[in-house]
Scaffold this motif. Structure first.
Motif, PDB file in Angstrom:
ATOM      1  N   SER A 140       0.844  -1.434  -0.536  1.00 17.27           N
ATOM      2  CA  SER A 140      -0.267   0.094   0.099  1.00 17.27           C
ATOM      3  C   SER A 140       1.040   0.933   0.092  1.00 17.27           C
ATOM      4  O   SER A 140       2.196   1.278   0.179  1.00 17.27           O
ATOM      5  CB  SER A 140      -0.937   0.183   1.404  1.00 17.27           C
ATOM      6  N   GLN A 141       0.441   2.098  -0.179  1.00 19.82           N
ATOM      7  CA  GLN A 141       1.148   4.035   0.268  1.00 19.82           C
ATOM      8  C   GLN A 141       1.487   3.964   1.379  1.00 19.82           C
ATOM      9  O   GLN A 141       1.421   3.597   2.563  1.00 19.82           O
ATOM     10  CB  GLN A 141      -0.042   4.701  -0.398  1.00 19.82           C
ATOM     11  N   GLY A 196     -12.369   8.893   0.014  1.00 23.97           N
ATOM     12  CA  GLY A 196     -11.788   7.422  -0.741  1.00 23.97           C
ATOM     13  C   GLY A 196     -10.768   6.907   0.117  1.00 23.97           C
ATOM     14  O   GLY A 196     -10.062   8.071   1.428  1.00 23.97           O
ATOM     15  N   ARG A 197     -10.549   5.752   0.458  1.00 25.70           N
ATOM     16  CA  ARG A 197      -9.459   5.399   1.885  1.00 25.70           C
ATOM     17  C   ARG A 197      -9.057   4.585   1.371  1.00 25.70           C
ATOM     18  O   ARG A 197      -8.938   3.692   0.606  1.00 25.70           O
ATOM     19  CB  ARG A 197     -10.743   4.257   3.009  1.00 25.70           C
ATOM     20  N   ILE A 225      -8.021   6.218  -5.518  1.00 20.52           N
ATOM     21  CA  ILE A 225      -8.246   6.387  -3.649  1.00 20.52           C
ATOM     22  C   ILE A 225      -9.928   6.419  -4.159  1.00 20.52           C
ATOM     23  O   ILE A 225     -10.094   6.444  -3.262  1.00 20.52           O
ATOM     24  CB  ILE A 225      -7.348   7.575  -3.392  1.00 20.52           C
ATOM     25  N   ARG A 226     -10.018   7.537  -4.393  1.00 17.94           N
ATOM     26  CA  ARG A 226     -11.557   7.853  -4.414  1.00 17.94           C
ATOM     27  C   ARG A 226     -12.776   7.557  -4.834  1.00 17.94           C
ATOM     28  O   ARG A 226     -13.710   7.433  -4.599  1.00 17.94           O
ATOM     29  CB  ARG A 226     -11.702   9.519  -5.297  1.00 17.94           C
ATOM     30  N   GLU A 227     -12.744   6.868  -5.912  1.00 10.75           N
ATOM     31  CA  GLU A 227     -12.734   6.167  -6.446  1.00 10.75           C
ATOM     32  C   GLU A 227     -13.106   4.407  -6.074  1.00 10.75           C
ATOM     33  O   GLU A 227     -13.746   2.743  -6.570  1.00 10.75           O
ATOM     34  CB  GLU A 227     -12.941   5.695  -7.976  1.00 10.75           C
ATOM     35  N   SER A 247      -9.309   7.869   5.261  1.00  6.63           N
ATOM     36  CA  SER A 247      -8.914   9.049   4.053  1.00  6.63           C
ATOM     37  C   SER A 247      -8.111  10.087   4.672  1.00  6.63           C
ATOM     38  O   SER A 247      -7.694   9.422   5.496  1.00  6.63           O
ATOM     39  CB  SER A 247     -10.046   9.659   4.290  1.00  6.63           C
ATOM     40  N   TYR A 248      -7.824  10.775   3.378  1.00 11.92           N
ATOM     41  CA  TYR A 248      -6.322  11.850   3.868  1.00 11.92           C
ATOM     42  C   TYR A 248      -7.425  12.597   4.599  1.00 11.92           C
ATOM     43  O   TYR A 248      -7.241  13.881   5.713  1.00 11.92           O
ATOM     44  CB  TYR A 248      -6.380  12.152   2.482  1.00 11.92           C
TER      45      TYR A 248
END
Length: 305
Positions: free
Chosen positions: A141-142, A168-169, A267-269, A205-206
Motif C-alpha cells: 500500500s502507500q 476515499g480510503r 483512492i476516491r473511487e 481517508s486523507y
C-alpha cells in the motif's frame, strides 16, 4: 539458499539486506547495485556485492549467477522505462535459473484502476505469471512514512491539504512492514505463486490524516476537497510537468501531475480500499498504524506546525 536483492543500495534494498543478514549466512546474500562501492560495508560482512544494471542487460547474467530466490524491487523509473528494466531483470533471472521471484508491486493493480502508477505494476505481474518461474507478488500500500514525513508537514506549513481523493480510503502501511514481509517471503518456504496485500491496520481517508495531524500538532489544518481538474491546475501553477516526457528537471515535486491526480482519483473511487492481515501472517506482528509512524516523526510535524 542464495538470495538476490536487486536495487540493494536503495532505501528498501538496504533495509532488506539488514534484515536478511540476521536470517541467512552473509555468504548466501547477493546484493545487486549499480554502485558496489556504496555497499562496501555489506561486502566486509561477507555478502556478495555485485554490479548489475537493468539498463545494461548484459551485466545481469554474472550478477544473478547462482541465485535461487530473488527479491525484485520495483525500479523508480516511469514513462515506460520501468517496464523495460523489469523485462530485462526477469529474462536474466529465468536464464540464471532463479527458482522464485518476489516482486514489490502495489495494491489494487489491474486493468480497471485509473492510477497511472499501477499500469507498469500490472504489466510486470503479467510478465512474471508468464515467465515460468514461481512468483510472489507483494502488493504494498502507500507508505505511511510518506504521509508522516512529507505530506502532513507540507500541509501544516501551508495550512491546508488540497486533495481530489475526497473521502476515499487507503490502508497506509509503514515501509518497515513492507520490507519485513519481503524478507519473510524470500527467506522462508511456501510462498510460491502467492499474492500478498501488504497494508496497514486500518482504512483511512486523507481527511482522517488531516484530523490526526491536528490532534498531534495542536494546530488547525484544513482539508480542501477539490476536483481532479482543480488539482491538476494547482500542479500546473507551481511548475509540475503533467507528464514525465515533459521533463522533470525543475519540478518542485518528483512525480508528474497527471500521475498524482490519477492516484487520488483511484483512492476516491475505491480502487485502493484494500485491507488485509498479511503483514501479521508473514511477520508474526501487527502492522504499524499511521498514528505510530507519525509519533516516530512527531518532531517534523511540530516543526512544520
Amino acid at each position: 539458499m542464495s538470495i538476490i536483492v536487486t536495487g540493494a543500495s536503495g532505501n528498501f534494498g538496504r533495509k532488506a539486506a539488514d534484515l536478511l543478514l540476521d536470517k541467512v549466512p552473509a555468504s548466501e546474500l547477493i546484493l545487486i547495485t549499480r554502485r558496489p562501492a556504496a555497499l562496501a560495508a555489506y561486502a566486509e560482512r561477507g555478502a556478495q556485492v555485485r554490479y548489475g544494471d537493468f539498463d545494461e542487460p548484459a551485466s545481469l547474467a554474472a550478477a544473478f549467477a547462482g541465485g535461487q530466490r530473488m527479491l525484485l524491487i520495483s525500479t523508480d523509473q516511469v514513462g515506460g522505462e520501468r517496464l523495460r528494466q523489469h523485462r530485462a531483470a526477469i529474462d536474466a533471472a529465468v536464464a540464471a535459473g532463479v527458482q522464485q521471484i518476489a516482486y514489490t508491486s502495489f495494491i489494487g493493480v489491474g486493468p480497471d484502476n485509473p492510477a497511472i502508477s499501477t499500469v507498469e505494476h500490472t504489466a510486470t505481474e503479467a510478465m512474471l505469471r508468464a515467465c515460468g518461474v514461481p512468483y510472489t507478488f507483494l502488493r504494498d500500500s502507500q507508505y505511511a512514512d510518506a504521509i508522516a514525513q512529507f505530506a502532513l508537514p507540507g500541509a501544516l506549513a501551508m495550512g491546508a491539504w488540497m486533495s481530489s481523493a475526497g473521502d476515499g480510503r487507503i490502508a497506509l502501511v509503514a515501509r518497515e512492514d513492507c520490507v519485513a514481509c519481503a524478507v519473510a517471503v524470500v527467506s522462508t518456504p511456501g510462498h510460491e505463486n502467492k499474492i500478498y496485500d501488504i497494508t496497514g491496520p486500518e482504512l483511512l481517508s486523507y481527511r482522517d490524516c488531516v484530523a490526526l495531524a491536528v490532534e498531534l500538532s495542536g494546530r488547525p489544518l484544513a482539508y480542501d476537497a477539490v476536483t481532479d481538474e482543480q488539482k491538476l491546475a494547482f500542479f500546473d501553477s507551481i511548475g509540475v510537468p503533467r507528464r514525465i516526457e515533459d521533463g522533470m528537471e525543475n519540478s518542485p515535486i518528483p512525480w508528474p501531475g497527471e500521475e498524482m491526480v490519477s492516484f487520488e482519483r483511484a483512492i476516491r473511487e475505491g480502487h485502493f480500499a484494500v485491507l488485509s492481515d498479511h503483514v501479521e501472517r508473514l511477520t508474526g506482528r501487527k502492522p504499524k498504524s499511521l498514528r505510530q509512524v507519525c509519533m516516530e516523526n512527531i518532531d517534523k510535524l511540530r516543526l512544520a506546525a
